[in-house]
Design an enzyme around this catalytic site. Sequence first.
Site, mmCIF file in Angstrom:
data_model
loop_
_atom_site.group_PDB
_atom_site.id
_atom_site.type_symbol
_atom_site.label_atom_id
_atom_site.label_comp_id
_atom_site.label_asym_id
_atom_site.label_seq_id
_atom_site.Cartn_x
_atom_site.Cartn_y
_atom_site.Cartn_z
ATOM 1 N N ASP B 322 -8.510 -7.876 45.869
ATOM 2 C CA ASP B 322 -8.157 -8.139 47.177
ATOM 3 C C ASP B 322 -8.984 -8.218 48.191
ATOM 4 O OD1 ASP B 322 -5.418 -9.040 47.393
ATOM 5 O OD2 ASP B 322 -4.623 -6.960 47.814
ATOM 6 N N ASP B 369 -5.189 0.723 36.946
ATOM 7 C CA ASP B 369 -5.693 0.987 38.066
ATOM 8 C C ASP B 369 -7.082 0.655 37.574
ATOM 9 O OD1 ASP B 369 -3.706 1.389 39.787
ATOM 10 O OD2 ASP B 369 -4.103 3.759 39.828
ATOM 11 N N ASP B 371 -9.787 2.008 38.114
ATOM 12 C CA ASP B 371 -10.756 3.214 37.486
ATOM 13 C C ASP B 371 -10.228 3.866 36.201
ATOM 14 O OD1 ASP B 371 -8.666 4.109 38.753
ATOM 15 O OD2 ASP B 371 -9.613 5.924 39.339
ATOM 16 N N ASP B 466 5.710 1.666 42.308
ATOM 17 C CA ASP B 466 5.979 1.923 41.003
ATOM 18 C C ASP B 466 7.294 2.362 40.682
ATOM 19 O OD1 ASP B 466 4.952 4.080 42.377
ATOM 20 O OD2 ASP B 466 2.993 4.221 41.190
#
Lengths: 267, 855
Positions: B322, B369, B371, B466
């Site tokens: 993004d 995600d 990470d 979520d």
Amino acid sequence: MKTIAILSSVGGAGRTMLTAALAGLLAVRKHPVLAVECDPANVLGLYGGASDPPRRGLASYVTAEGDGGDAALEGEDGVLWLPWGGAGDDGRGPDAAQAAAIDSILHGQRFWLRDLLSRVDLPANGVVLVDTAAWPSIHASQAIDAAHLVLVVVPPQPLACATLPRLRAELAARNKATLYVANAVSPALQLHTDILVLLRNLLGATLSPYRIHADAGVPEALARNENFCVSAPHSQAAHDMQGLASWLSSWATSEARRTVAAAGGAS
Amino acid sequence: MTRAQPAQALAQFKHMAAQELGVGADAGGRVWLVRLLFRPPRPGQRDWALHWSNALARHMRDELAVGERDGMGVWFRRLFFRPRRRRVRLAADMRKIGQRRGRQRHSLLNGRLAAWLKPVHGVAGGVSRRLEAWLPSVPWQKVSDRVDGWSAQLDRMSHMKTVVLLAALVAALVFWTTPLPLSAQFQLFLMVAAVMIVTRRIPGRWPTMLMVSLSILMTGRYMWWRTTQTLHFVTPVEAIFGYILFSAEIYTWVVLFFGYAQTAWPLNRRPVPLPVDVASWPTVDVFIPTYNEPMSVVSPAVLAAKSMDWPRDKLRVYVLDDGTREEFHRFAVEVGVGYITREEHRSAKAGNINHALTLTSGEYIAIFDCDHIPTRSFLQTTMGEFLRDPKCAIVQTPHHFFSPDPFERNYDTFLRIPNEGSLFYGLIQDGNDFWNGTFFCGSCAVIKRGPLEEIGGIAVETVTEDAHTSLKLHRRGYNSAYLRIVQAAGLATESLSGHIGQRIRWARGMAQIFRVDNPWRGKGLSFFQRVCYSNAMLHFFYGVPRLIFLLMPCAYLFFGLHVFAADGISVMAYVMPYLFIAGMANSRIQGQYRHSFWAEVYESVLAWYTVLPTTIAFINPKKGKFNVTAKGGLIEEEYLDWTVSKPYVWLLGINILAMLAGVVRIFTTQRDEPTTVLMNMFWGMFNVAMLGAAVGVAKESRQVRVAHHVPLRVPATLILSDGKTVACHTENYSTGGLGIVLPVEFKLERGQAIGVSLSRGSMDYYFRAVVARCSGAHLGLKFEDWSYEKERQLIQCTFGRADAWIRWDQEYVPDAPLRSFLEVIDMGYQGVLRLFDACLDAVDAIFVRRPRQPG
């Protein structure tokens, strides 16, 4: 008592070094250990701490007509050493006629070493390690016939790979339990990595997961007359040998237990 | 000549005297003094006089802070003026405690108490051991097995379950509402407590159910008594405060009962094996959304995702950037993964994923995600569930963090006490799974494309997209599954403000869902799915009740308001049993995942910050903005985060003042009801401990490293330049570097070339490196000729290993409520001390205007 023959199909694979190291490590694991050298090179004594090549040893049993009972040496860690022996004066070995006589006896009696070792009185979890000359040779052949387990030392070299199929076929023909172990592996060399992949594909589970890494400290320890695993306990090579020794220890223990159980069941 | 003569004579005299007294030629004045008074010892004897005088001098020098070479002037001055001393810090240094504690894994206070009570403990232990040897031992496991057998038999009888449940309901109603005299109520408590203590020792699920039932019975009794007996107020003000407290309590009862329903029977699902025929395995798209995270955080995740064990032609990895960064585009091309950007940046992460959905076509979508680094076995572990159950739409795995969160870092509880997330991923999700109510948690999960497109992609109405997505899927009748096997791991938020920001987002999002798509309304959910969802949402409304509990004792201690219309003894008779039994039941259910009293600490810290967002979102769900959780930051200076801790400092101040007011009250106006005052003060003390802990967390301890280093412990081999090898362990990892712990200290030069080899199964991977730092047994390496291919190999040998996170939780200390209580009290105490230190620092900074020396 279980006998393990340490074998290789090329010279300089590290058989004697490994025999000596494993003898010490198995003794630490509470196994009574006898290290036998079935190799006229007569160098096992040097790894065991002797400063000169020993005069008496396995060869004495051939020549001295069965009375070599005082030829074995005991190390400070309790390991019994039986080198080849036969060193003469001025650093000379046995003369040619004597050597030929010994060879002819070994050629003539296929199970000579096995019969000799069967007379050794070690407890059930005792281990006899037999260091041999490079295969094919009559000395290696005697050791294979005497062994419950054959430990084949494979250096990651092209020549070792080339000679391996013949040795495998021979061991398969004699129906021997076999464990292959790669020695002096350097992860930095792409050749070694590739050969290890090849060996893994070829040998499957019979290739030990403990590959012994190349370490400059190994010859250095011999030069200093030190036990490598004791003097460099934190080296990766020592860790690898510890792993291999643990594997052999548990193999010997479970085999001994099975033998005792079978004997008990029979009686 | 004449001037030299006296000096010469003096020297001669001195020499003669020295010989007579046995003093060395260059001895100091003290030795002369000693020798004047004491004769030198005979040979072979110790010189006691000199020995003692040396000791005395050393002591004096220490006390007066006089140096070895300082002259008489300094001695004289020091006798009257103290030197400037560095101020001693009152709060304990967590790092030093960690070192001192060593292998012992309890808090300092616990350790000290254990040391004091050692004799008592020894005697008691000896007696109990002798008793145990004398008494027949109870085979608890066998008891448990037999109970299981009985329950299985009962289960086989038809309608038995209904009959038993109805009978239990009738019995419970009777139990709740029967009035008892106070003494009988105490006896009842003792009996129930005895049953609980015995039941606690029996392993298995049915004993847990018994403990939960007993807790429900005791809570119900308390509720009945509280509602019928304690709501008579004298004045309207008392009534207002009384009802505020009462409503806060109602909230805790609801959460308690919902919690029991949610977590009574964790499912412990096992992975389903995949079919042997690889050709029948489905295609999977892996989405890794990123916005502003640095490349060093994202690249390990991408490389690990790319090396997951799955057919090459059926696995496609996409970086959803993004931030539209050129660097990421180049990276994606180089390592051979897809790269997706979009023009409009709407709806943050949910929008990002929905946009990517339109451009891809895999049957399943794994979301990480940026990470979270997956292990190689992630897909093979999770995908079997979809093939077994065609209605399954989501498989979720735990979020695991390999770095400590702010709580763990600032209180040194990492891998010692379960952290805040442990309860959710260890127990709550597993309990939800029993009711087919597992939530999607945004990462480390696989979703089936069909159902996801059916509900219009990831939900965008709320900031917790979520949970809302899984709610929508459940409404459509799809199933979910939770596998409590850590298959991916990531970085925890670095600073407390970041941590709080993340929790605020969750709280706001859950409140939004509660308004926009309330689980109690609408079609498609089973009763218990509604319970699970609503409990997850109610949980985030804890802010208001928590603040009420934190302030309520002040109502009495300051203003003398009786907000609880009962005398001290009856409170003891009803409140204590309820709290005690509920505490024991919860310790049994949750102990492995959250220690007793820690929920109070975590909630107290976050309460203030979640109050406003949840309230605003509850009133107007459209208000409020999305905040991204910052990761990969670093705290370089030790400091107290005043902005974060300000509300707690106020609350702490109010509570401490209330304590003082209580002391005044007990000796003046309220001499007739000391128990009430004492009870309120005890409550206040507990609040002080909680608030102290909350303030203490805000004291950020320093992080030493420059780049973000990820803790990582795997075996490695060093190959030194002289051909020797060293077996060692890695300590941490950062892009292009590796920290190593050596088995013994080595002296290695900076810049020395070195080889390091890591193994993946039977394969060795070799990396060339140079020594970047070497101190003692800790070694820092910097890789040479670093490339993405090398990094991929390193990830495969480390984070990507299938067994990377197996048994990560085995180091936790088991829960013991009393020990846990002491641990929390210790935290609170340390927190108050830290606040005090920080105040003095601030005062120093204002008046002295001199930077404090580090110490």
